[in-house]
Write a protein that holds these residues in place. Structure first.
Motif, PDB file in Angstrom:
ATOM      1  N   UNK A 150      -1.659   4.152  17.392  1.00 29.82           N
ATOM      2  CA  UNK A 150      -1.712   3.314  16.195  1.00 29.82           C
ATOM      3  C   UNK A 150      -0.410   3.340  15.404  1.00 29.82           C
ATOM      4  N   UNK A 151       0.462   4.296  15.704  1.00 28.42           N
ATOM      5  CA  UNK A 151       1.662   4.483  14.892  1.00 28.42           C
ATOM      6  C   UNK A 151       2.493   3.210  14.707  1.00 28.42           C
ATOM      7  N   UNK A 152       2.742   2.396  15.761  1.00 31.30           N
ATOM      8  CA  UNK A 152       3.599   1.227  15.555  1.00 31.30           C
ATOM      9  C   UNK A 152       3.026   0.209  14.562  1.00 31.30           C
ATOM     10  N   UNK A 153       1.729   0.277  14.298  1.00 32.24           N
ATOM     11  CA  UNK A 153       1.111  -0.712  13.414  1.00 32.24           C
ATOM     12  C   UNK A 153       1.311  -0.405  11.936  1.00 32.24           C
ATOM     13  N   UNK A 154       1.684   0.826  11.608  1.00 24.52           N
ATOM     14  CA  UNK A 154       1.722   1.207  10.192  1.00 24.52           C
ATOM     15  C   UNK A 154       3.082   1.794   9.822  1.00 24.52           C
ATOM     16  N   UNK A 155       3.611   1.313   8.701  1.00 20.45           N
ATOM     17  CA  UNK A 155       4.814   1.885   8.107  1.00 20.45           C
ATOM     18  C   UNK A 155       4.452   2.486   6.767  1.00 20.45           C
ATOM     19  N   UNK A 156       5.287   3.369   6.301  1.00 19.62           N
ATOM     20  CA  UNK A 156       4.943   4.032   5.044  1.00 19.62           C
ATOM     21  C   UNK A 156       6.177   4.603   4.355  1.00 19.62           C
ATOM     22  N   UNK A 157       6.046   4.736   3.048  1.00 24.12           N
ATOM     23  CA  UNK A 157       6.984   5.493   2.239  1.00 24.12           C
ATOM     24  C   UNK A 157       6.241   6.713   1.716  1.00 24.12           C
ATOM     25  N   UNK A 158       6.882   7.869   1.801  1.00 29.55           N
ATOM     26  CA  UNK A 158       6.370   9.092   1.182  1.00 29.55           C
ATOM     27  C   UNK A 158       7.325   9.452   0.052  1.00 29.55           C
ATOM     28  N   UNK A 159       6.781   9.663  -1.134  1.00 31.58           N
ATOM     29  CA  UNK A 159       7.583  10.056  -2.288  1.00 31.58           C
ATOM     30  C   UNK A 159       6.999  11.335  -2.874  1.00 31.58           C
ATOM     31  N   UNK A 160       7.813  12.392  -2.923  1.00 33.87           N
ATOM     32  CA  UNK A 160       7.423  13.654  -3.556  1.00 33.87           C
ATOM     33  C   UNK A 160       8.364  13.851  -4.743  1.00 33.87           C
ATOM     34  N   UNK A 161       7.848  13.661  -5.961  1.00 32.87           N
ATOM     35  CA  UNK A 161       8.745  13.726  -7.109  1.00 32.87           C
ATOM     36  C   UNK A 161       8.789  15.120  -7.719  1.00 32.87           C
ATOM     37  N   UNK A 162       9.728  15.290  -8.635  1.00 32.14           N
ATOM     38  CA  UNK A 162       9.991  16.616  -9.218  1.00 32.14           C
ATOM     39  C   UNK A 162       9.528  16.729 -10.657  1.00 32.14           C
ATOM     40  N   UNK A 163       8.904  15.672 -11.198  1.00 29.30           N
ATOM     41  CA  UNK A 163       8.615  15.696 -12.641  1.00 29.30           C
ATOM     42  C   UNK A 163       7.262  15.100 -12.992  1.00 29.30           C
ATOM     43  N   UNK A 164       6.312  15.121 -12.055  1.00 23.64           N
ATOM     44  CA  UNK A 164       5.003  14.534 -12.348  1.00 23.64           C
ATOM     45  C   UNK A 164       4.315  15.248 -13.501  1.00 23.64           C
ATOM     46  N   UNK A 165       4.476  16.566 -13.567  1.00 20.73           N
ATOM     47  CA  UNK A 165       3.756  17.340 -14.572  1.00 20.73           C
ATOM     48  C   UNK A 165       4.227  17.042 -15.995  1.00 20.73           C
ATOM     49  N   UNK A 166       5.393  16.454 -16.157  1.00 23.04           N
ATOM     50  CA  UNK A 166       5.870  16.075 -17.489  1.00 23.04           C
ATOM     51  C   UNK A 166       5.891  14.561 -17.685  1.00 23.04           C
TER      52      UNK A 166
END
Length: 402
Positions: A150-166
Motif C-alpha cells: 500500500x505504500x505507493x498509494x500514500x504520501x505523508x508529512x511528519x512534523x514533530x515540533x519543539x514548542x507545543x507545550x507553550x
C-alpha cells in the motif's frame, strides 16, 4: 466490522513488533522541556536518526521568533528549538499529516527527570505519555506501511515540533503549511487510560495586559497617582465575570507593585481565555477589548494588549466525525472499543482543524497524570495504538478517502 485482510494483518504484525518501549526509554531520559534548547537539540538529533529509516527527506526546521512580555513589561523574543519534518511521496494520490511534539513541560532543573516502573506495564517518567510514546507509535505505524504494497498509494508529512507545550507559536506557520492539501491528519497526544479519545476542543488564547498608571507618594499626594495595580485587579474581576458556558476565563497572574509608600505606576495582568466555538472566540475578543477600554476610562490609565488566540476552537464537523468513525471501526476490527468525548484541553489538533483538515489528535498510547511528576505510560498500549494507526492509515490508502 471489517476483518483485517491478509495485507492489513501483515501491516499490523509489523507495527506491533517495533521496538517502541526501548525508544521511549531512550528519548524520555533526555530532558526536553520547551526552554531547554540543549536537550531539545539532543532529542531532535535522536528523532532525526530514527525517522531516517523511512524514505523521503528529513530536515530540521528553524523555529519562528516568539515574543513574550516579561515581568517588567518589556517585550522580548524567546528562542525555541528546531522542529523535525519528514516528507514522503508528496505526489502520491493520498496525502496525510502526522504530528507530535518533542518538548515536555518539565524544565531542565525540574526534579522529575528519571524513569521508574510503578508496576508491571506502567512506566512513570517525564514525557513517556506526553508524548514520546506517541512519537514511537508514529514511527512504528509508518514503518509497517512502508513494508506493505500500500505504500505507493500514500504520501505523508511528519512534523514533530519543539514548542507545543507553550502554544506552538514557533511552529504554527509550519503546521499550517504542512496541513495544506491533506485529506486527514493524525496527532499523537496520549489517549486516556481507558482508551477514550479527545473529540471537540475549545480554543485558547493567552493575553498580557500592560497597564501604565502614574506614581505618587502614598501618603502626601496619592490622589495625583493612578494605581496600575488596582486597575489590574479590577480588570481581572471584570474579565472573570465574562465566564459562561461558551467561554472559560482564567485571570492567572498580576505582575507589578513596589514599596508600600509609592502608588504603583505599572502592572501586568496575564489571562487565559477558552471559547467553545468560533463565534464565542470572536465575541470574547470584542469583550476583552471593550473591558480594557472601560478600565482605561474608569481608572485614567493606559493599557496595551499583547497576545491573542493561538488555538482556534475545534468543533466536530461532519468531516472530522467521519475520521473519528473510521478510527472507531478500525479499533473494532482490532477488538478495541474506541469512543471520544469533548475536552477542555487544546493541542496542535486545534491548529490543524482550523486549516479545514479533519484530525484525530489523541492517537498516542494510553497514559495519564500528564504535566505532573506522576505521569505514566501504559506500555502494552504502544503496540495496541501502533496497530490502530497502521490500520487507519492503510484503510485511508485503500479507499483513497476518509
Amino acid at each position: 466490522m471489517q476483518t483485517p485482510t491478509a495485507t492489513e494483518q501483515a501491516i499490523l504484525d509489523r507495527a506491533a513488533d517495533a521496538p517502541m518501549l526501548t525508544q521511549v526509554e531512550q528519548w524520555a531520559k533526555v530532558n526536553s522541556g520547551t526552554g531547554n534548547l540543549a536537550g531539545l537539540k539532543t532529542v531532535a538529533g535522536l528523532l532525526a536518526d530514527a525517522f531516517a529509516a523511512l524514505p523521503g527527506t528529513v530536515r530540521l526546521v528553524a523555529p519562528d521568533p516568539v515574543e513574550s512580555v516579561d515581568a517588567a513589561g518589556t517585550v522580548r523574543t524567546t528562542q525555541r528549538g528546531d522542529h523535525l519534518h519528514l516528507r514522503v511521496r508528496p505526489d502520491a494520490p493520498v496525502q496525510l499529516l502526522l504530528t507530535g511534539h518533542m518538548d515536555t513541560v518539565f524544565a531542565a532543573d525540574h526534579p522529575f527527570q528519571s524513569l521508574q516502573w510503578r508496576e508491571p506495564g506502567v512506566l512513570n517518567g517525564p514525557g513517556t505519555a506526553d508524548m514520546k510514546g506517541g512519537i514511537a507509535v508514529i514511527l512504528a505505524a509508518l514503518k509497517a506501511i512502508e513494508a506493505s504494497p500500500l505504500a505507493p498509494r500514500v504520501g505523508y508529512d511528519v512534523m514533530i515540533n519543539s514548542d507545543e507545550e507553550t502554544g506552538s507559536h514557533a511552529s504554527a506557520a509550519l503546521i499550517a503549511e504542512l496541513a495544506r492539501g491533506k485529506i486527514a491528519a493524525l496527532t499523537y497526544e496520549p489517549a486516556l487510560p481507558d482508551g477514550t479519545l479527545a473529540g471537540a476542543r475549545p480554543g485558547s488564547g493567552n493575553f498580557s495586559v500592560l497597564i501604565h498608571g502614574r506614581s505618587a507618594h502614598a501618603g502626601r499626594n496619592p490622589e495625583e497617582g493612578r494605581n496600575a495595580l488596582v486597575a489590574a485587579a479590577d480588570l481581572a474581576l471584570r474579565l472573570n465575570a465574562l465566564k459562561s458556558l461558551e467561554l472559560k476565563v482564567n485571570p492567572a497572574k498580576i505582575d507589578g507593585g513596589g514599596p508600600n509608600n509609592v502608588v504603583p505606576d505599572q502592572a501586568i495582568l496575564r489571562v487565559n481565555m477558552r471559547p467553545m466555538t468560533p463565534a464565542a472566540m470572536t465575541a470574547a475578543e470584542v469583550a476583552l477589548r471593550g473591558t480594557i477600554a472601560n478600565i482605561q476610562r474608569d481608572h485614567d490609565v493606559h493599557c496595551h494588549l499583547h497576545g491573542g488566540f493561538n488555538r482556534p476552537p475545534k468543533p466536530l464537523d461532519p468531516a472530522a466525525t467521519r475520521l473519528f468513525e473510521l478510527v472507531r471501526d478500525c479499533g473494532a476490527a482490532l477488538g478495541l472499543s474506541i469512543g471520544w468525548n469533548a475536552t477542555g484541553g487544546v493541542c496542535d489538533g486545534n491548529n490543524i482543524a482550523a486549516c479545514g483538515v479533519p484530525v484525530v489528535d489523541t492517537m498516542g498510547p494510553r497514559g495519564g497524570a500528564i504535566h505532573s511528576s506522576d505521569e505514566f505510560l501504559i506500555t502494552d498500549s504502544l503496540a495496541e495504538r501502533a496497530r490502530l494507526s497502521a490500520l487507519t492509515i492503510a484503510r485511508i490508502a485503500e479507499r483513497g478517502t476518509v
